[in-house]
Scaffold this motif. Structure first.
Motif, PDB file in Angstrom:
ATOM      1  N   UNK A 146       6.683   7.554   4.032  1.00  0.00           N
ATOM      2  CA  UNK A 146       6.319   8.812   3.481  1.00  0.00           C
ATOM      3  C   UNK A 146       7.272   9.812   3.912  1.00  0.00           C
ATOM      4  N   UNK A 147       7.254  11.008   3.203  1.00  0.00           N
ATOM      5  CA  UNK A 147       8.089  12.069   3.326  1.00  0.00           C
ATOM      6  C   UNK A 147       7.949  12.774   4.848  1.00  0.00           C
ATOM      7  N   UNK A 148       6.683  12.710   5.016  1.00  0.00           N
ATOM      8  CA  UNK A 148       6.374  13.310   6.420  1.00  0.00           C
ATOM      9  C   UNK A 148       6.696  12.533   7.337  1.00  0.00           C
ATOM     10  N   UNK A 149       6.891  11.252   7.400  1.00  0.00           N
ATOM     11  CA  UNK A 149       7.454  10.248   8.206  1.00  0.00           C
ATOM     12  C   UNK A 149       6.341   9.652   9.027  1.00  0.00           C
ATOM     13  N   UNK A 150       5.113  10.087   8.788  1.00  0.00           N
ATOM     14  CA  UNK A 150       3.714   9.657   9.544  1.00  0.00           C
ATOM     15  C   UNK A 150       3.311   8.345   8.825  1.00  0.00           C
ATOM     16  N   UNK A 151       3.958   7.678   7.783  1.00  0.00           N
ATOM     17  CA  UNK A 151       3.211   6.343   7.205  1.00  0.00           C
ATOM     18  C   UNK A 151       4.345   5.514   6.561  1.00  0.00           C
ATOM     19  N   UNK A 152       4.193   4.140   6.581  1.00  0.00           N
ATOM     20  CA  UNK A 152       5.080   3.435   6.139  1.00  0.00           C
ATOM     21  C   UNK A 152       4.337   2.223   5.412  1.00  0.00           C
ATOM     22  N   UNK A 153       4.923   2.187   4.143  1.00  0.00           N
ATOM     23  CA  UNK A 153       4.040   1.128   3.269  1.00  0.00           C
ATOM     24  C   UNK A 153       4.962  -0.141   2.912  1.00  0.00           C
ATOM     25  N   UNK A 154       4.154  -1.259   2.828  1.00  0.00           N
ATOM     26  CA  UNK A 154       4.856  -2.443   2.401  1.00  0.00           C
ATOM     27  C   UNK A 154       4.459  -3.185   1.339  1.00  0.00           C
ATOM     28  N   UNK A 155       4.972  -3.643   0.297  1.00  0.00           N
ATOM     29  CA  UNK A 155       4.216  -4.353  -0.500  1.00  0.00           C
ATOM     30  C   UNK A 155       4.713  -6.265  -0.432  1.00  0.00           C
ATOM     31  N   UNK A 156       3.592  -7.021  -0.409  1.00  0.00           N
ATOM     32  CA  UNK A 156       3.879  -8.332  -0.083  1.00  0.00           C
ATOM     33  C   UNK A 156       3.534  -9.152  -1.430  1.00  0.00           C
ATOM     34  N   UNK A 157       3.761 -10.680  -1.543  1.00  0.00           N
ATOM     35  CA  UNK A 157       3.763 -11.537  -2.587  1.00  0.00           C
ATOM     36  C   UNK A 157       2.086 -12.055  -2.538  1.00  0.00           C
ATOM     37  N   UNK A 158       1.348 -11.364  -1.648  1.00  0.00           N
ATOM     38  CA  UNK A 158      -0.239 -11.834  -1.558  1.00  0.00           C
ATOM     39  C   UNK A 158      -0.871 -12.029  -2.923  1.00  0.00           C
ATOM     40  N   UNK A 159      -1.698 -13.025  -3.443  1.00  0.00           N
ATOM     41  CA  UNK A 159      -2.538 -12.984  -4.413  1.00  0.00           C
ATOM     42  C   UNK A 159      -3.852 -12.000  -4.550  1.00  0.00           C
ATOM     43  N   UNK A 160      -3.857 -11.618  -2.983  1.00  0.00           N
ATOM     44  CA  UNK A 160      -5.311 -10.858  -2.797  1.00  0.00           C
ATOM     45  C   UNK A 160      -5.111  -9.481  -2.426  1.00  0.00           C
ATOM     46  N   UNK A 161      -4.324  -9.307  -1.560  1.00  0.00           N
ATOM     47  CA  UNK A 161      -4.025  -7.916  -1.144  1.00  0.00           C
ATOM     48  C   UNK A 161      -2.799  -7.756  -0.882  1.00  0.00           C
ATOM     49  N   UNK A 162      -1.845  -6.880  -1.505  1.00  0.00           N
ATOM     50  CA  UNK A 162      -0.636  -6.893  -1.376  1.00  0.00           C
ATOM     51  C   UNK A 162      -0.005  -5.334  -1.229  1.00  0.00           C
ATOM     52  N   UNK A 163      -0.632  -4.597  -1.054  1.00  0.00           N
ATOM     53  CA  UNK A 163       0.066  -3.047  -0.726  1.00  0.00           C
ATOM     54  C   UNK A 163      -0.552  -2.885   0.792  1.00  0.00           C
ATOM     55  N   UNK A 164       0.031  -2.520   1.878  1.00  0.00           N
ATOM     56  CA  UNK A 164      -0.313  -2.132   2.995  1.00  0.00           C
ATOM     57  C   UNK A 164       0.565  -1.038   3.555  1.00  0.00           C
ATOM     58  N   UNK A 165      -0.331   0.088   4.185  1.00  0.00           N
ATOM     59  CA  UNK A 165       0.332   1.262   4.662  1.00  0.00           C
ATOM     60  C   UNK A 165      -0.169   1.478   6.008  1.00  0.00           C
TER      61      UNK A 165
END
Length: 299
Positions: free
Chosen positions: A126-145
């Motif tokens: 994030x531009x604030x620097x307080x969060x980082x987000x990752x996308x995975x190849x999971x078929x169930x849950x694929x966006x993690x912050x």
């Protein structure tokens, strides 16, 4: 030997005093090719205007190696304050982070809370620097912050099945930090409330897209990719911070396979890389009329 390179992340350190003159720059590269030591998967190269590139460095022997090599379209990113580098890769935890100080990679941060999937590609702070987000190849849950600080690393995890089982090729936060943008078979963005995910918006992509970016004003968003359709190679949409994608204003381009595209800091031009010499081109951009203008000289 490196057989492939991922996305490149750039860090610029500014002088604390004076008129913001540049004192040093670094480029971080996550290497997707086969390496004999996985510590060579992350490379940092110093850069200066006067001397060009300096000697590269890798993860030191004193630091823990990542569990596997980066994927083909892996992203590597510096944290906002430049005290850490994160990059995505095959195998759990699919996201590794290393301290960075005085031009050198340091110790590996503790792994983030477990995510599902076998590989990850997109990652963004994030531009604030307080969060980082990752996308995975999971078929169930694929966006993690994850919450983030350079001092302690990964914190609380938030998860979402934004793309319904399709791995994001890119992750980007909007300039206001109110949205997280991704690319797969659709361009899709989800609202960020500050403590979790909100509603999402998407638009169909008639192409394979590799990168998405907002302009600095936050009123346009683009996607760079490849397609037989001339208006699908550099797709540009007007953007509302309240509702998301508004209207397509994509120009027709003869260049095929755009790998990345970005606005300049003042939103007066768009530069992009593509798959033929000279590999880099720049065009004027009129933000008030949402129009791509003439190619700029020297490219």
């Amino acid at each position: 030997r490196v057989t492939g390179m991922s996305n490149i992340s750039r860090l610029t350190s500014l002088a604390a005093a004076g008129a913001g003159s540049e004192t040093e720059q670094y480029v971080a590269i996550a290497c997707s090719g086969t390496v004999t030591d996985l510590r060579n998967s992350l490379v940092v190269i110093p850069w200066s205007k006067s001397g060009g590139f300096g000697d590269y460095s890798v993860i030191p022997a004193s630091s823990t190696a990542p569990p596997n090599r980066p994927t083909t379209y892996t992203q590597a990113k510096f944290s906002k304050d430049g005290g850490a580098i994160v990059f995505t890769h095959f195998d759990a935890p699919m996201l590794s982070a290393y301290a960075f100080a005085n031009g050198a990679i340091g110790a590996k941060y503790s792994n983030p809370s477990a995510a599902t999937g076998g590989s990850a590609t997109g990652v963004g702070f994030s531009n604030s620097g307080n969060f980082v987000t990752m996308g995975t190849n999971s078929g169930s849950t694929n966006l993690y912050t994850y919450k983030w600080t350079d001092a302690s690393g990964f914190g609380t995890k938030y998860q979402n099945n934004l793309l319904g089982g399709t791995e994001p090729k890119h992750v980007e936060w909007s300039p206001t930090d109110n949205w997280i943008g991704t690319l797969s078979n659709r361009a899709k963005a989800v609202k960020w409330t500050g403590s979790g995910y909100g509603t999402d918006d998407s638009t169909f992509l008639n192409a394979t897209q590799y990168r998405t970016h907002w302009n600095n004003a936050g009123d346009h968003v683009l996607m760079a990719g490849s397609s037989g359709t001339t208006t699908s190679r550099l797709m540009i949409w007007t953007w509302s911070d309240s509702t998301g994608y508004v209207a397509a204003v994509s120009p027709a381009l003869s260049y095929n396979t755009l790998r990345d595209a970005k606005w300049t800091h003042d939103d007066t031009a768009i530069v992009f890389t593509y798959s033929a010499p000279p590999y880099l081109r720049a065009f004027a951009w009129d933000n008030s009329t949402s129009t791509l203008g003439s190619e700029l000289s020297g490219t």
